[in-house]
Design an enzyme around this catalytic site. Structure first.
Site, PDB file in Angstrom:
ATOM      1  CG  ASP A  93      11.113  20.524  24.141  1.00  0.00           C
ATOM      2  OD1 ASP A  93      10.344  20.075  23.461  1.00  0.00           O
ATOM      3  OD2 ASP A  93      11.334  21.996  25.118  1.00  0.00           O
ATOM      4  CG  ASP A 267      12.598  28.973  25.710  1.00  0.00           C
ATOM      5  OD1 ASP A 267      11.678  28.105  25.896  1.00  0.00           O
ATOM      6  OD2 ASP A 267      13.861  28.414  24.850  1.00  0.00           O
ATOM      7  CB  CYS A 305       2.136  49.692  26.473  1.00  0.00           C
ATOM      8  SG  CYS A 305       2.520  47.720  25.618  1.00  0.00           S
ATOM      9  CB  CYS A 307      -0.588  46.219  24.046  1.00  0.00           C
ATOM     10  SG  CYS A 307      -0.724  45.986  25.448  1.00  0.00           S
ATOM     11  CB  CYS A 310      -1.243  49.101  26.984  1.00  0.00           C
ATOM     12  SG  CYS A 310      -0.076  48.374  27.860  1.00  0.00           S
ATOM     13  CG  HIS A 336       0.847  44.353  29.077  1.00  0.00           C
ATOM     14  ND1 HIS A 336       1.877  45.325  28.408  1.00  0.00           N
ATOM     15  CD2 HIS A 336       2.530  44.168  29.808  1.00  0.00           C
ATOM     16  CE1 HIS A 336       2.902  46.004  28.655  1.00  0.00           C
ATOM     17  NE2 HIS A 336       2.995  45.707  29.951  1.00  0.00           N
TER      18      HIS A 336
END
Length: 376
Positions: A93, A267, A305, A307, A310, A336
């Site tokens: 940015d 974002d 999930c 990930c 999880c 996660h």
């Protein structure tokens, strides 16, 4: 491997779009969610872990990096990619938003903004020219024009004056950016919630000519309804063949609504910040792991999930390590959350590509409406 920056639109479904941004550092699949790496790190995550969640691109923060460790130092270390060990694209940015949020510590003129550092009180000056110079030192792939973003609500006169200043700064940013093959410069549309001002801003930006266009000045306190009201028309004011970036958004339902309205990139600090404060995002909405209902629960946050949080850890464990203020709490919940966000983006891309977006969005809202799984 490409040596240029380009965008190809592959499919549309209503106003929604899916495509690919090509950069010398790799492809960005759109719609894309960019995790925020404010100070050259996505907090609580290794760069390779962020990549494993499916992120194609990260966001770095010009304001924070110019103050600490300093853009010249980052350049001496080989640029931001090497410095933080991230070999995929980075968007920086311009620093404008952070400087504007320091209202009491800044002085705004046509030339730029003089401000006091929140780190040590030292005085600094940011202008379109210095912002382009700092972002060039950082070496980011996508550079944002320097703009002013007024907080809403504001009077039409204040929003108009601010937008026109931003458009003059956009031209100066374009001039100062120069010719940097393989790097892209995005302009930022302003104009608050006023259609005429948004149209004037879009016309000014397209007249200057940018590699992509951001819809700025939203997610600054106007509420979702007003934001969607702007997104119902604002993306359509921008060139079809360039990426459209909604800055600082957002919650999962904000993202879904923005994609439906033609946004390609977003974002937000939310998935990582939430992870550090005990909040998890799942298809069934938000889970507050602090709550006592989780302390004896052997189930994962989300049994669908994949990930590491999880597949390896129970709600009871996550509750315990958050309560005990253990570092692993923020690490697991952030992983996660970022994984969930990237899965949501993958689902949106697939739904657009196969013409099923309406069904996907209906399913998204229906699942969230169920709320979290029942306590044991």
């Amino acid at each position: 491997m490409t040596t240029r920056f380009s965008f190809s639109l592959t499919t549309t479904d209503g106003a929604a779009r899916s495509g690919v941004i090509d950069t010398p550092r790799g492809q960005i699949r759109t719609p894309a969610f960019m995790p925020v790496g404010t100070a050259a790190t996505v907090k609580a995550m290794l760069p390779e872990s962020v990549a494993a969640t499916g992120a194609d691109i990260l966001l770095g923060n010009t304001y924070h990096l110019m103050l600490r460790p300093g853009a010249e130092r980052v350049a001496r270390m080989g640029g931001l990619h090497r410095f933080m060990n991230w070999d995929r694209p980075i968007l920086t940015d311009s620093g404008g938003f952070q400087v504007m949020s320091l209202a009491g510590l800044r002085k705004l003129t046509e030339a730029g903004v003089t401000f006091s550092s929140h780190v040590d009180g030292s005085k600094h000056f940011l202008s379109p020219e210095t912002s382009m110079q700092i972002q060039a030192l950082l070496g980011s792939d996508i550079v944002m024009a320097f703009d002013e973003c007024p907080a809403l609500p504001a009077t039409d006169e204040a929003v108009a004056a601010s937008m026109r200043l931003s458009m003059r700064w956009a031209q100066r940013s374009r001039d100062a950016f120069g010719d940097r093959p393989g790097h892209a410069l995005f302009g930022i549309m302003q104009g608050g919630v006023t259609p005429e001002l948004r149209a004037e801003s879009a016309e000014a930006l397209t007249g200057i000519g940018f590699d992509g266009y951001a819809v700025g000045g939203l997610a600054v306190g106007e509420g979702q309804e007003a934001m969607f009201g702007v997104l119902d028309y604002a993306p359509g004011l921008l060139p079809v063949d360039k990426p459209r970036y909604l800055m600082g958004v957002g919650k999962p339902d904000d993202i879904v609504g923005a994609v439906q309205r033609g946004i390609d990139m977003m974002d937000c600090v939310l998935p990582s910040r939430s992870g550090r404060t005990g909040q998890a995002w799942t298809p069934r909405g938000q889970v507050n792991i602090k709550n006592a209902r989780h302390q004896d629960d052997p189930r994962p946050l989300d049994d669908s999930c994949t990930c590491p949080c999880c597949t390896g850890y129970s709600r009871a464990y996550l509750h315990h390590v958050f309560r005990a203020k253990e570092m692993i709490s923020g690490m697991l919940l952030t992983w996660h959350n970022l994984h969930y966000y990237q899965q949501l983006m993958a689902g949106l891309r697939d739904a657009i590509a196969t013409g099923r977006l309406d069904a996907f969005v209906a399913g998204f809202h229906a699942q969230r409406a169920q709320g979290d799984i029942d306590p044991l």
